[in-house]
Structures are given as C-alpha cells and as structure tokens.
Design an enzyme around this catalytic site. Structure first.
Site, PDB file in Angstrom:
ATOM      1  N   ALA A  65     -33.674 -37.211 -61.117  1.00 35.92           N
ATOM      2  CA  ALA A  65     -33.155 -37.327 -59.566  1.00 35.92           C
ATOM      3  C   ALA A  65     -33.403 -36.085 -59.017  1.00 35.92           C
ATOM      4  O   ALA A  65     -33.604 -35.113 -59.731  1.00 35.92           O
ATOM      5  CB  ALA A  65     -31.701 -37.563 -59.684  1.00 35.92           C
ATOM      6  N   GLY A 110     -32.954 -39.261 -64.542  1.00 35.47           N
ATOM      7  CA  GLY A 110     -33.191 -40.396 -63.911  1.00 35.47           C
ATOM      8  C   GLY A 110     -34.839 -41.024 -64.158  1.00 35.47           C
ATOM      9  O   GLY A 110     -34.902 -42.219 -64.163  1.00 35.47           O
ATOM     10  N   GLU A 113     -33.830 -42.908 -67.280  1.00 35.61           N
ATOM     11  CA  GLU A 113     -33.346 -44.031 -66.978  1.00 35.61           C
ATOM     12  C   GLU A 113     -33.702 -44.970 -66.078  1.00 35.61           C
ATOM     13  O   GLU A 113     -33.835 -46.374 -66.623  1.00 35.61           O
ATOM     14  CB  GLU A 113     -32.061 -43.521 -65.968  1.00 35.61           C
ATOM     15  N   GLU A 133     -29.102 -33.675 -68.208  1.00 33.38           N
ATOM     16  CA  GLU A 133     -27.929 -33.421 -66.930  1.00 33.38           C
ATOM     17  C   GLU A 133     -26.780 -32.676 -67.545  1.00 33.38           C
ATOM     18  O   GLU A 133     -26.496 -31.912 -66.784  1.00 33.38           O
ATOM     19  CB  GLU A 133     -27.251 -34.964 -66.613  1.00 33.38           C
TER      20      GLU A 133
HETATM   21  N1  COA Z   1     -35.591 -32.421 -58.898  1.00 32.58           N
HETATM   22  C1  COA Z   1     -36.247 -31.622 -57.849  1.00 32.58           C
HETATM   23  N2  COA Z   1     -37.354 -30.826 -57.882  1.00 32.58           N
HETATM   24  C2  COA Z   1     -37.846 -30.849 -59.225  1.00 32.58           C
HETATM   25  C3  COA Z   1     -37.231 -31.503 -60.345  1.00 32.58           C
HETATM   26  C4  COA Z   1     -36.161 -32.383 -59.943  1.00 32.58           C
HETATM   27  N3  COA Z   1     -35.268 -33.007 -60.961  1.00 32.58           N
HETATM   28  N4  COA Z   1     -38.130 -31.459 -61.338  1.00 32.58           N
HETATM   29  C5  COA Z   1     -39.023 -30.670 -60.904  1.00 32.58           C
HETATM   30  N5  COA Z   1     -38.962 -30.263 -59.752  1.00 32.58           N
HETATM   31  C6  COA Z   1     -39.972 -29.349 -58.923  1.00 32.58           C
HETATM   32  C7  COA Z   1     -39.663 -28.096 -59.275  1.00 32.58           C
HETATM   33  O1  COA Z   1     -38.484 -27.499 -58.417  1.00 32.58           O
HETATM   34  C8  COA Z   1     -40.722 -27.477 -58.691  1.00 32.58           C
HETATM   35  O2  COA Z   1     -40.860 -27.439 -57.220  1.00 32.58           O
HETATM   36  P1  COA Z   1     -41.346 -25.974 -56.698  1.00 32.58           P
HETATM   37  O3  COA Z   1     -42.947 -25.987 -57.141  1.00 32.58           O
HETATM   38  O4  COA Z   1     -41.369 -26.368 -55.136  1.00 32.58           O
HETATM   39  O5  COA Z   1     -40.879 -24.922 -56.869  1.00 32.58           O
HETATM   40  C9  COA Z   1     -41.918 -28.496 -59.223  1.00 32.58           C
HETATM   41  O6  COA Z   1     -41.131 -29.782 -59.270  1.00 32.58           O
HETATM   42  C10 COA Z   1     -42.762 -28.230 -60.365  1.00 32.58           C
HETATM   43  O7  COA Z   1     -41.699 -28.061 -61.533  1.00 32.58           O
HETATM   44  P2  COA Z   1     -41.580 -27.002 -62.317  1.00 32.58           P
HETATM   45  O8  COA Z   1     -40.150 -26.640 -62.712  1.00 32.58           O
HETATM   46  O9  COA Z   1     -42.198 -25.505 -61.687  1.00 32.58           O
HETATM   47  O10 COA Z   1     -42.466 -27.365 -63.517  1.00 32.58           O
HETATM   48  P3  COA Z   1     -42.724 -26.647 -65.043  1.00 32.58           P
HETATM   49  O11 COA Z   1     -43.821 -27.222 -65.780  1.00 32.58           O
HETATM   50  O12 COA Z   1     -42.108 -25.431 -65.042  1.00 32.58           O
HETATM   51  O13 COA Z   1     -41.201 -27.546 -65.712  1.00 32.58           O
HETATM   52  C11 COA Z   1     -39.780 -29.336 -66.131  1.00 32.58           C
HETATM   53  C12 COA Z   1     -41.188 -28.912 -65.949  1.00 32.58           C
HETATM   54  C13 COA Z   1     -39.540 -30.826 -66.106  1.00 32.58           C
HETATM   55  C14 COA Z   1     -39.308 -28.964 -67.550  1.00 32.58           C
HETATM   56  C15 COA Z   1     -38.666 -28.853 -65.080  1.00 32.58           C
HETATM   57  O14 COA Z   1     -39.322 -29.056 -63.793  1.00 32.58           O
HETATM   58  C16 COA Z   1     -37.295 -29.326 -65.275  1.00 32.58           C
HETATM   59  O15 COA Z   1     -36.406 -29.029 -66.041  1.00 32.58           O
HETATM   60  N6  COA Z   1     -37.056 -30.279 -64.032  1.00 32.58           N
HETATM   61  C17 COA Z   1     -35.644 -30.650 -64.109  1.00 32.58           C
HETATM   62  C18 COA Z   1     -35.353 -31.610 -65.136  1.00 32.58           C
HETATM   63  C19 COA Z   1     -34.141 -32.377 -64.807  1.00 32.58           C
HETATM   64  O16 COA Z   1     -33.046 -31.505 -65.072  1.00 32.58           O
HETATM   65  N7  COA Z   1     -33.669 -33.638 -64.640  1.00 32.58           N
HETATM   66  C20 COA Z   1     -32.623 -34.095 -64.604  1.00 32.58           C
HETATM   67  C21 COA Z   1     -31.994 -34.209 -63.210  1.00 32.58           C
HETATM   68  S1  COA Z   1     -30.342 -34.939 -62.833  1.00 32.58           S
END
Ligand code: COA
Length: 258
Positions: A65, A110, A113, A133
C-alpha cells in the site's frame, strides 16, 4: 481509460499492468479505484475470458500500500481503507473468470495480498514475497492475515507476519504460495500459455471450479452441497453436452460458454 493501469487484450486474455514503477507500483487510492473498474471490465467484456495482473518495470510487482497515504489517517479512516481494499480483493477472488498474478519482483504488504487474492500465482526468479507491516507497527489490512494462513499454513504464515521477513520465489514455490517460477523474460508468456489452456475449457465449468474452491474458506457455505449443485448445473449446459459428445466422437470440443 485508467490513470494507473496499462491494459491490453490478446487472445481473450486481459493483461493489467499496475503502472507506477517509480513508486514500485505502490497501491494508492487511485490504483484501487482503477483496479475496481478493471474488475468491472473483466466481468462485462465478453471478449475477456481471463486476466493477468502484473507490475510495471523490472523491480516490483507491487511494494505494498502507498505508505505516504498512511500518515493522515485516524482509526476510522484506516478501517474504511482496510474494508475498501478487502472488498476489491474479494471481487478478484470471487471473479467468475480466472485472474492470475504474474509476480515480477517485490510483492510486499498489499502487493503480496493482491497476489494472494488472485486465483493463483506464478513468479519470476527475482520475485520476493513478504508482509512487512510489523516494521510500521501495523498488520496487513487487505486480507493478508487470512489468505497467507490459508495458502501456506499457520506456522509459516505467522513467522512471515510477525518477523516481516521476505522469502524468495523458490521458497514461495516450496511453501505453495506460487505455482511456477520462471525467468523474468518468460513470465508473461508463461502466464498466457497457462491461461490459453484454461480458456480452451468450458467457461461455466471453470467458473464453477472457482466458486467451489472458494467455498472451502467460507464458513457460511457447505462446499460439498455447493459442489452437488454446481455439478448438476453443468449437466444443464450446452457445453457439457458438447464436451461429452466430442469425447465420444473422438474430436476436440468447441465450447461456447452456455
Ligand atoms: N509506498 C510508497 N512508496 C513506496 C513504497 C510504498 N509501499 N515502496 C516503495 N516506495 C517508493 C520509495 O519511497 C521510493 O520513492 P522515492 O524515489 O520517491 O524516494 C521508490 O518507491 C523506490 O523505492 P526504494 O525504497 O528507493 O527502493 P529500494 O530498492 O531501496 O527498496 C523496497 C525496495 C521494496 C525494499 C523498499 O522500497 C520498501 O521497503 N518499501 C516498502 C515496503 C513495505 O513496507 N510495504 C508494506 C506497506 S504497508
């Protein structure tokens, strides 16, 4: 037609690509609204017999999400958001046409999910699944606590839910979360190949398979009773007559969906 999805129809298969690659295809309100509309398209467009959901780019299916929408929510807002997400994912699960997830990278929160609401999943070698989460002080809100237990069992599911750890595509296959693992280049082709087989079967029988399998997880429905009714209903279809005649006449059945 959609702001956050790319769609195309080929050989009766609708491919839906969630298209926010710079945000790793995170599910914001707009994506949910588009997904909801695309489910209506699947239901109403007779050219569509099945669908694939995938993510744009090479890195993510859906990384969860959209966390940027979380900070402004209170308890009631969060419950409404969870309910809306659950309702849309339930529509996927209950769709009478097969919808499969082609998981092409991170399927987190999400995203995991969403893939679990689909009828089954195939994954690319670089796919990663998880429910992170707890890292945010949260639990999954779009059915993840329920479907992960259903799909991989309580012990494995609770470890993933409570640790926030990710698993790779091969572990996901070993757990039964995905049916097939293939190269990223081949992922969509493989999904289309699987659906071309399913699309060649009687649509009403395929729909009844989905309904009966879903009944296993619905306490309000006796799945065995439902199976009896659906089995009987099949005998009242033209496609069943065609299927049996074709077998007896040693020819390939041509199903028409009636
Ligand atoms: N919501 C909003 N933005 C998100 C996102 C999310 N769930 N997941 C990634 N993004 C965005 C990042 O903020 C970043 O944006 P920016 O370039 O404007 O800063 C962009 O996507 C790229 O992500 P980044 O974190 O830089 O890539 P990474 O390769 O370093 O890491 C992940 C990849 C997937 C490990 C990391 O993005 C992450 O942990 N995301 C969240 C996962 C999560 O907790 N999901 C559950 C949500 S309830």
């Amino acid at each position: 037609m959609y702001k956050t999805l790319l769609t195309s129809i080929e050989n009766n298969v609708l491919t839906i690509t969630i298209n926010r690659p710079d945000k790793l295809n995170a599910l914001n309100t707009e994506v949910f609204s588009d997904l909801n509309n695309s489910l209506e398209e699947i239901e109403n467009n007779t050219e569509i017999r099945s669908a694939i959901i995938t993510g744009a780019g090479t890195k993510a299916f859906v990384a969860g999400a959209d966390i940027t929408e979380f900070s402004r929510l209170n308890k009631e807002d969060a419950m409404a958001m969870s309910k809306r997400g659950q309702d849309i994912f339930l529509k996927i699960e209950r769709c009478n046409k097969p919808i499969i997830a082609a998981v092409n990278g991170f399927a987190l929160g999400g995203g995991c999910e969403l893939s679990m609401a689909c009828h089954f999943r195939i994954a690319s070698e670089n796919a990663k699944f998880g429910q992170p989460e707890v890292n945010l002080g949260l639990i999954p809100g779009y059915g993840g606590t329920q479907r992960l237990v259903q799909l991989i069992g309580k012990g494995r599911a609770l470890e993933l839910l409570m640790s926030g750890n990710m698993i790779d595509a091969h572990e996901a296959k070993q757990f039964g979360l995905v049916n097939h693992v293939t190269s990223a280049d081949n992922l969509l082709e493989q999904a289309k190949l699987i659906l071309s087989v399913i699309n060649s079967k009687a649509p009403l029988a395929v729909a009844a398979c989905i309904k009966a399998a879903n009944a296993v997880y619905d306490e309000k429905i006796d799945g065995f009773d439902l199976e009896i009714k659906e089995f009987g209903n099949c005998f009242a279809t033209e496609d069943m007559k065609e299927g049996v005649s074709a077998f007896l006449e040693k020819r390939k059945a041509i199903f028409k969906g009636n």
